[in-house]
Design a protein around this motif. Sequence first.
Motif, PDB file in Angstrom:
ATOM      1  N   LEU A 150      40.785 -11.995 -93.010  1.00  0.00           N
ATOM      2  CA  LEU A 150      40.086 -12.171 -94.210  1.00  0.00           C
ATOM      3  C   LEU A 150      40.128 -10.976 -95.272  1.00  0.00           C
ATOM      4  CD1 LEU A 150      36.769 -14.048 -92.960  1.00  0.00           C
ATOM      5  CD2 LEU A 150      38.950 -15.080 -94.227  1.00  0.00           C
ATOM      6  N   PHE A 151      39.981  -9.728 -94.751  1.00  0.00           N
ATOM      7  CA  PHE A 151      39.849  -8.615 -95.760  1.00  0.00           C
ATOM      8  C   PHE A 151      41.152  -7.644 -95.923  1.00  0.00           C
ATOM      9  CE2 PHE A 151      35.757 -10.038 -94.447  1.00  0.00           C
ATOM     10  CZ  PHE A 151      34.673  -9.896 -95.649  1.00  0.00           C
ATOM     11  N   ALA A 152      42.180  -7.941 -95.144  1.00  0.00           N
ATOM     12  CA  ALA A 152      43.196  -7.219 -95.269  1.00  0.00           C
ATOM     13  C   ALA A 152      44.500  -8.148 -95.476  1.00  0.00           C
ATOM     14  CB  ALA A 152      43.462  -6.241 -94.209  1.00  0.00           C
ATOM     15  N   ALA A 153      44.544  -9.208 -95.841  1.00  0.00           N
ATOM     16  CA  ALA A 153      45.937 -10.102 -95.950  1.00  0.00           C
ATOM     17  C   ALA A 153      46.644  -9.320 -97.061  1.00  0.00           C
ATOM     18  CB  ALA A 153      45.285 -11.468 -96.220  1.00  0.00           C
ATOM     19  N   THR A 154      47.857 -10.090 -97.133  1.00  0.00           N
ATOM     20  CA  THR A 154      48.765  -9.561 -98.234  1.00  0.00           C
ATOM     21  C   THR A 154      49.441 -11.179 -98.533  1.00  0.00           C
ATOM     22  OG1 THR A 154      49.201  -7.294 -97.201  1.00  0.00           O
ATOM     23  CG2 THR A 154      50.748  -8.250 -98.866  1.00  0.00           C
ATOM     24  N   PRO A 155      49.370 -11.243 -99.709  1.00  0.00           N
ATOM     25  CA  PRO A 155      48.384 -10.916-100.848  1.00  0.00           C
ATOM     26  C   PRO A 155      46.960 -11.273-100.248  1.00  0.00           C
ATOM     27  CG  PRO A 155      49.378 -13.064-101.513  1.00  0.00           C
ATOM     28  CD  PRO A 155      49.947 -12.737-100.256  1.00  0.00           C
ATOM     29  N   PRO A 156      46.040 -10.410-101.203  1.00  0.00           N
ATOM     30  CA  PRO A 156      44.723 -10.576-100.588  1.00  0.00           C
ATOM     31  C   PRO A 156      44.154 -11.980-100.697  1.00  0.00           C
ATOM     32  CG  PRO A 156      44.862  -8.922-102.737  1.00  0.00           C
ATOM     33  CD  PRO A 156      46.108  -9.659-102.083  1.00  0.00           C
ATOM     34  N   VAL A 157      42.753 -12.200 -99.715  1.00  0.00           N
ATOM     35  CA  VAL A 157      42.313 -13.361 -99.976  1.00  0.00           C
ATOM     36  C   VAL A 157      41.283 -12.992-101.336  1.00  0.00           C
ATOM     37  CG1 VAL A 157      40.258 -14.677 -99.179  1.00  0.00           C
ATOM     38  CG2 VAL A 157      42.168 -13.947 -97.715  1.00  0.00           C
ATOM     39  N   PRO A 158      41.208 -13.943-102.463  1.00  0.00           N
ATOM     40  CA  PRO A 158      40.230 -13.387-103.539  1.00  0.00           C
ATOM     41  C   PRO A 158      38.825 -13.337-103.302  1.00  0.00           C
ATOM     42  CG  PRO A 158      41.626 -15.581-103.774  1.00  0.00           C
ATOM     43  CD  PRO A 158      41.783 -15.323-102.480  1.00  0.00           C
ATOM     44  N   ASP A 159      38.285 -12.242-103.908  1.00  0.00           N
ATOM     45  CA  ASP A 159      37.096 -11.846-103.832  1.00  0.00           C
ATOM     46  C   ASP A 159      36.083 -13.011-103.926  1.00  0.00           C
ATOM     47  OD1 ASP A 159      38.220  -9.108-103.282  1.00  0.00           O
ATOM     48  OD2 ASP A 159      36.996  -8.242-105.202  1.00  0.00           O
ATOM     49  N   HIS A 160      36.352 -13.744-104.979  1.00  0.00           N
ATOM     50  CA  HIS A 160      35.436 -14.913-105.141  1.00  0.00           C
ATOM     51  C   HIS A 160      35.229 -15.746-103.773  1.00  0.00           C
ATOM     52  CE1 HIS A 160      38.526 -17.815-106.088  1.00  0.00           C
ATOM     53  NE2 HIS A 160      39.158 -16.817-106.879  1.00  0.00           N
ATOM     54  N   VAL A 161      36.299 -15.921-103.049  1.00  0.00           N
ATOM     55  CA  VAL A 161      36.376 -16.383-101.842  1.00  0.00           C
ATOM     56  C   VAL A 161      35.434 -15.870-100.870  1.00  0.00           C
ATOM     57  CG1 VAL A 161      37.517 -17.423 -99.883  1.00  0.00           C
ATOM     58  CG2 VAL A 161      38.634 -17.944-102.041  1.00  0.00           C
ATOM     59  N   LEU A 162      35.428 -14.587-100.834  1.00  0.00           N
ATOM     60  CA  LEU A 162      34.813 -13.681 -99.849  1.00  0.00           C
ATOM     61  C   LEU A 162      33.363 -13.637-100.209  1.00  0.00           C
ATOM     62  CD1 LEU A 162      37.762 -11.199 -98.998  1.00  0.00           C
ATOM     63  CD2 LEU A 162      36.879 -13.179 -97.521  1.00  0.00           C
ATOM     64  N   THR A 163      33.100 -13.263-101.515  1.00  0.00           N
ATOM     65  CA  THR A 163      31.748 -13.211-101.832  1.00  0.00           C
ATOM     66  C   THR A 163      30.790 -14.378-101.502  1.00  0.00           C
ATOM     67  OG1 THR A 163      32.340 -13.847-104.203  1.00  0.00           O
ATOM     68  CG2 THR A 163      32.174 -11.277-103.831  1.00  0.00           C
TER      69      THR A 163
END
Lengths: 215, 215, 215, 215, 215, 215
Positions: free
Chosen positions: C181-194
């Motif tokens: 969730l926090f180190a994928a490439t490209p990154p998982v968007p912040d708005h998904v994680l927040t």
Amino acid sequence: MTAMVALFVLSFGIVLASVTADPDMLQDVCVADLTSAVKVNGFTCKENFTADDFFFDGLAKPGLTNNTLGSLVTGANVEKIPGLNTLGVSLSRIDYAPGGLNPPHTHPRATEIIFVLEGQLDVGFITTANVLVSKTINKGEIFVFPRGLVHFQKNNGKVPAAVIAAFNSQLPGTQSIAATLFAATPPVPDHVLTKAFQVGTKEVEKIKSRLAPKK
Amino acid sequence: MTAMVALFVLSFGIVLASVTADPDMLQDVCVADLTSAVKVNGFTCKENFTADDFFFDGLAKPGLTNNTLGSLVTGANVEKIPGLNTLGVSLSRIDYAPGGLNPPHTHPRATEIIFVLEGQLDVGFITTANVLVSKTINKGEIFVFPRGLVHFQKNNGKVPAAVIAAFNSQLPGTQSIAATLFAATPPVPDHVLTKAFQVGTKEVEKIKSRLAPKK
Amino acid sequence: MTAMVALFVLSFGIVLASVTADPDMLQDVCVADLTSAVKVNGFTCKENFTADDFFFDGLAKPGLTNNTLGSLVTGANVEKIPGLNTLGVSLSRIDYAPGGLNPPHTHPRATEIIFVLEGQLDVGFITTANVLVSKTINKGEIFVFPRGLVHFQKNNGKVPAAVIAAFNSQLPGTQSIAATLFAATPPVPDHVLTKAFQVGTKEVEKIKSRLAPKK
Amino acid sequence: MTAMVALFVLSFGIVLASVTADPDMLQDVCVADLTSAVKVNGFTCKENFTADDFFFDGLAKPGLTNNTLGSLVTGANVEKIPGLNTLGVSLSRIDYAPGGLNPPHTHPRATEIIFVLEGQLDVGFITTANVLVSKTINKGEIFVFPRGLVHFQKNNGKVPAAVIAAFNSQLPGTQSIAATLFAATPPVPDHVLTKAFQVGTKEVEKIKSRLAPKK
Amino acid sequence: MTAMVALFVLSFGIVLASVTADPDMLQDVCVADLTSAVKVNGFTCKENFTADDFFFDGLAKPGLTNNTLGSLVTGANVEKIPGLNTLGVSLSRIDYAPGGLNPPHTHPRATEIIFVLEGQLDVGFITTANVLVSKTINKGEIFVFPRGLVHFQKNNGKVPAAVIAAFNSQLPGTQSIAATLFAATPPVPDHVLTKAFQVGTKEVEKIKSRLAPKK
Amino acid sequence: MTAMVALFVLSFGIVLASVTADPDMLQDVCVADLTSAVKVNGFTCKENFTADDFFFDGLAKPGLTNNTLGSLVTGANVEKIPGLNTLGVSLSRIDYAPGGLNPPHTHPRATEIIFVLEGQLDVGFITTANVLVSKTINKGEIFVFPRGLVHFQKNNGKVPAAVIAAFNSQLPGTQSIAATLFAATPPVPDHVLTKAFQVGTKEVEKIKSRLAPKK
């Protein structure tokens, strides 16, 4: 766009043998190489893939139903979505004109479950004990056709109908019963059909002529 | 109504040992006896069934999305459609408010393929090589989430969205990642989470309190 | 007589074409050709093989645990033991420094069963009903992590620990949750994680920075 | 007699908990308890068994072929041989009068392979691409009908014919196409059949009357 | 001949992209390309096929039984019938001279069910609890040997016997116990066999010399 | 609301090590009810379970090897670890005295992969083409025995040896070849064994007497 980036990183990674693109990935998925000269059960896998291999937009619009049966099946299986290879699931969209019929058929490799997008349908399947299990279903409703059993859907309403059908096979296959028996190439011999249906050659030839593929 | 007739014939047939209702039928289908005291992998089979065992109307209307995440999953699996037992397929409907998220999760037992009923969604899955494969999809479009991999959908549009999701399992199961780690009972120890996410106890406790089930 | 001739040819072939592999053998085993240009689900098979294709010595010594998590997984799967191809089983060795954690993760394709070689571990898995099933286990003891479910092991002891883990897959795959969730490439968007973790962008960015792959 | 001894030892062993009859045996085989009130996919297992559970003599004599179709299928599946439960294979004997037809049908759960015991047969299957694959086969010869596809056999010779058919299912099921469509209970509606076969109600009713189960 | 026509239509259809010969066909069947350089689990698929790929006449005549054991197994598996690839079933014919023995053996990949064509046989299998399950069977009778268990057939009658054996594998494999242990190449060490059978090197060497492949 | 109650009871139960899982859980796992009167393929599922159903401590200490063969297999399969039911994996520990032999045997339902805990072993398997594939392996090394093939391990060293063996079956079963043929109940007839091994009744009776179960 995100997908393109993903692919770029992926390719880049392969060159550098970095973590983001090691051969492990081929074990999560085996995206079909539809053009490979090597044929296997299912398909061989492509080296690289993008998000588009898991995407399809071909079911967005209704199919044309101005044919003899008044229905059209549009597949969203592994032949259209290479990413489905080895994953064991696929979809179809079926459109029905008023009075349209998806005629009795089997899927040799899958159970089917339908969700009605529009309209109303009379649906049914027949068990191997020759019991018809049938129901009238409406928009938003669901019905199941167990693996391998003959089934059909008919739009007896006055407006078009449509369903999304899901299958537990990447390519379920369809054997449409009437066409299988009366429109195969080479033809199933008349003497098989007259005995099977207990009618004369005349009736068999009549059905054959009507179901013959259009030139 | 047709189904009732079918059932009648079926029962009648059993008494007379006639062709229409021999035990063969239990081999075409094994309709789940959801109330049986005997638990097996899947479900034991009911003696008799009707067309209603293959039918469900619970996905016809949008689910309520006025919750923290702004999304709701409504299942149409073997627990709702007993006829799905042993048949290896099921559906869900997922509704999303504007801004709504179906948060990162896995299905331990199935691949998922979605068809967009309404709206627009940003969707993605992450491979075991930590590559995000993502795409923006619109009404009528399809996307695939391979078996077992973490995936999510987010409605970044200004209107509600909805999808029909199909799974190649009668009961795919869902493991929602944030809730699994931060809202399990008993709780996953803080020292596991601080080390896994490389943050302090304070941040872990904050997430735990926000994800705690509402009383 | 035919059989005798067949056997003779077989023996002859074995002596001269050495290593031991007439085509019959490919039906008992399908030793992975790890370098084949043709990619299939799993691997294509090599023409010939030796006992070394079924052997591996890479788990004999403890892995280095001087990393952030204080643990190291060393695989003994089909990529290391080509003979495992199509056979559906593999091993790993996991070493843990004191305080070391094998962080919460899933194996999309296998159940795991561990045997403790050294030390003591706190282990657990979380069900899809969000119930933590956990236990402290010691040298010589066994614990099971059911297929697809999130699980972890932590060495809360003061000495190193180690396990042998067995999987019912030739390549079980690992999806480490925090990194996914926090180190994928490209990154998982912040708005998904927040939204998923109910925290702010600041906390998400903090975790992302700490879990970023080391340069 | 040997079998009886075996059973005796078996029962005796259970009482004494000795090695020769421990519960392990139920893992080699799961002999069907055909009378159990608990229905599962397949059958539950009997506590004890004898060699007779793996034996059947019902295919030794030709079946009676003095019926409309001039053929008779006699099954040797799990319903007749309880020991086949969970083992995935079964046999049938099919007898054909001169001119007799085993009419077009599918087996939803199995591939079929036949060995001709007597006589000559014209056999064929139709693929989902509507291609008829057919052949004339004689005593001692073999032909294969792939899983789920419509197939038939016809005795166009002047003497009786017979085959042994093997299936990779303990209970392959049979869906005889003409009877499925024209003799189900309740009946498949005429409007489905007239549209599917492109004939009138009169022809459909004629076939229905001829295929109706005899009173 | 019919098959040739089918093939012609097939090729023709591909050129025209007509319905009768689309790539779907490779999904109904995957006829083994026995000569492909690419080896996979099973076989890769041929581009085209005829009815002959589903046909075999090699079991029509009795096999020669004038060998040490007085029996001969003739296979009708995927190596002889390419159409069986991926279909999971095969046949064998076994002939027995008076006194002939099909010696104790296992099939690692299949259950076996036999139908007696001629004569009388004493047959048996041994469970993992070391219980012999045996029976004398006659012409037209059937017996089952569960997957993986050691079994044998002996003709104790005064006339030849023969069976058709069916397997739920396209290539069941045979591991003949005595030859496996006493006639392997390179040989199983004497010290393994003396300890396993609790006899001296002399007895082991005697058996080895008698079971050695004839030059 | 029901879910909340279930969760509460659940938490309470785990703290008390009681038993309490809601029905959802039975879909992640199907913990064997070893005492159920209903027998199925595998085992029926218990209503409730605890972490102890996934735990076993019976392999922690070496097994006693003071027997004729100088080896002992201790199983950690579904009969000992009920949580393994339906999960398809298990372990064993095998101990060997100096000179000890785990005699030639098959596992009808699994591939085996071993990890050497202590000592040195000579190991091998024989293919269906009668080729011995063998190797000497030491502490920390791994070897694979493919599904269904005859294999063995011998400690030719001067100190005890031990392995952990993993199987891709919850109950792999073991058919020890010498005991299967020479110590079954009722006995395999002498005339089968003399012909199979090409020796006299005297030698067969000698082996039978030595392998007879000790009274």
